[in-house]
Motif scaffolding. Structure first.
Motif, short mmCIF file in Angstrom:
data_model
loop_
_atom_site.label_atom_id
_atom_site.label_comp_id
_atom_site.label_asym_id
_atom_site.label_seq_id
_atom_site.Cartn_x
_atom_site.Cartn_y
_atom_site.Cartn_z
N HIS A 75 89.35 21.49 -7.16
CA HIS A 75 87.96 21.27 -6.71
C HIS A 75 86.98 21.75 -7.77
CE1 HIS A 75 84.56 20.94 -4.02
NE2 HIS A 75 84.24 22.19 -4.27
N GLN A 76 85.89 21.01 -7.95
CA GLN A 76 84.84 21.39 -8.91
C GLN A 76 83.52 21.48 -8.16
OE1 GLN A 76 85.49 22.15 -12.07
NE2 GLN A 76 87.64 21.61 -11.80
N HIS A 79 81.63 18.39 -7.19
CA HIS A 79 81.99 17.63 -5.99
C HIS A 79 81.01 17.90 -4.85
CE1 HIS A 79 86.57 17.68 -7.22
NE2 HIS A 79 85.80 17.12 -8.12
N GLY A 86 85.13 14.68 -4.62
CA GLY A 86 86.34 14.33 -5.38
C GLY A 86 87.31 13.56 -4.49
N CYS A 89 90.58 15.23 -4.45
CA CYS A 89 90.50 16.68 -4.27
C CYS A 89 90.82 17.02 -2.81
CB CYS A 89 89.11 17.16 -4.67
SG CYS A 89 88.75 18.82 -4.09
N CYS A 92 87.87 18.59 -0.81
CA CYS A 92 86.85 17.61 -0.39
C CYS A 92 87.39 16.71 0.72
CB CYS A 92 86.40 16.76 -1.58
SG CYS A 92 85.34 17.66 -2.72
ZN LIG Z 1 86.45 18.78 -4.34
#
Ligand SMILES: [Zn+2]
Length: 212
Positions: A75-76, A79, A86, A89, A92
């Motif tokens: 995860h970033q 997102h 994502g 992800c 998410c």
């Molecule tokens: Zn994410």
């Protein structure tokens, strides 16, 4: 507060409960999950049914979900921006399943909508258990491995070996080390949050939002 905890194994769920209590600063009470025949990421498909069951048939006030990321993208924070979600992800995807299901729940007199917190252990919860013991273990290291395929970096199997002494631990051994690790980590959660900012960080923030 009464909470249900969904992790990748019952032993991990016991450890996650210790982490939750550490972040919240008080002891929660566990509510049993509906019986599950399987564990792991595929349980995402059962999540809507789990949420419904907890909402309509139990007095659980909150649900905590923590998956291993395995080989999926980490995860970033990008997102979190509008339409930045994502697609692959797991954090998410889980949030979007939860939000959709919560929006469908009918109000039950005397019950508020269930609170939720989602965490992503990168690449597996054993990395959290090694936090502070092995200086190489962090999300940043794992992201480099995913991006550049760097050799010589730990694997999910080597993490298990390091935590349990072998990569197929018995349930009592898993329980013992998961519990010991979580009890050690809650003494100071700062390092876990620093080294696992994208998988543990949002989890801790979700939990703290329950306090406000
Ligand atoms: Zn994410």
């Amino acid at each position: 507060m009464k909470i249900a905890v969904l992790g990748e194994s019952p032993e991990d769920e016991a450890a996650i409960k210790i982490l939750v209590d550490g972040v919240l600063g008080y002891e929660t009470q566990l509510v049993d999950l509906p019986p599950l025949r399987t564990r792991g990421w595929t349980v995402i498909n059962l999540l809507p049914a789990i949420i419904k069951k907890l909402h309509y048939q139990t007095d659980a006030e909150a649900l905590v979900v923590v998956w291993d990321s395995d080989d999926s993208p980490v995860h970033q924070s990008s997102h979190d921006e509008a339409s930045g979600e994502g697609a692959r992800c797991r954090l998410c995807q889980t949030r979007s399943v939860i939000n959709l299901e919560k929006s469908r729940l009918r109000a039950v007199p005397g019950r508020s909508v269930i609170k939720t917190a989602v965490g992503l252990a990168v690449p597996a919860i054993e990395a959290w258990y090694r936090c502070g013991l092995d200086p190489h273990v962090s999300e940043a290291t794992w992201i480099r491995k995913l991006q550049y395929g760097e050799a010589g970096i730990y694997t999910r199997k080597s993490l298990k070996n390091d935590v349990y002494g072998n990569d197929r631990p018995s349930s009592p051994i898993k329980t013992l080390y998961a519990n010991q690790s979580a009890s050690r980590l809650v003494r100071d959660l700062t390092l876990l949050e620093q080294l696992f900012p994208n998988g543990f960080g949002p989890f801790a923030r979700d939990l703290r939002s329950w306090l406000s």
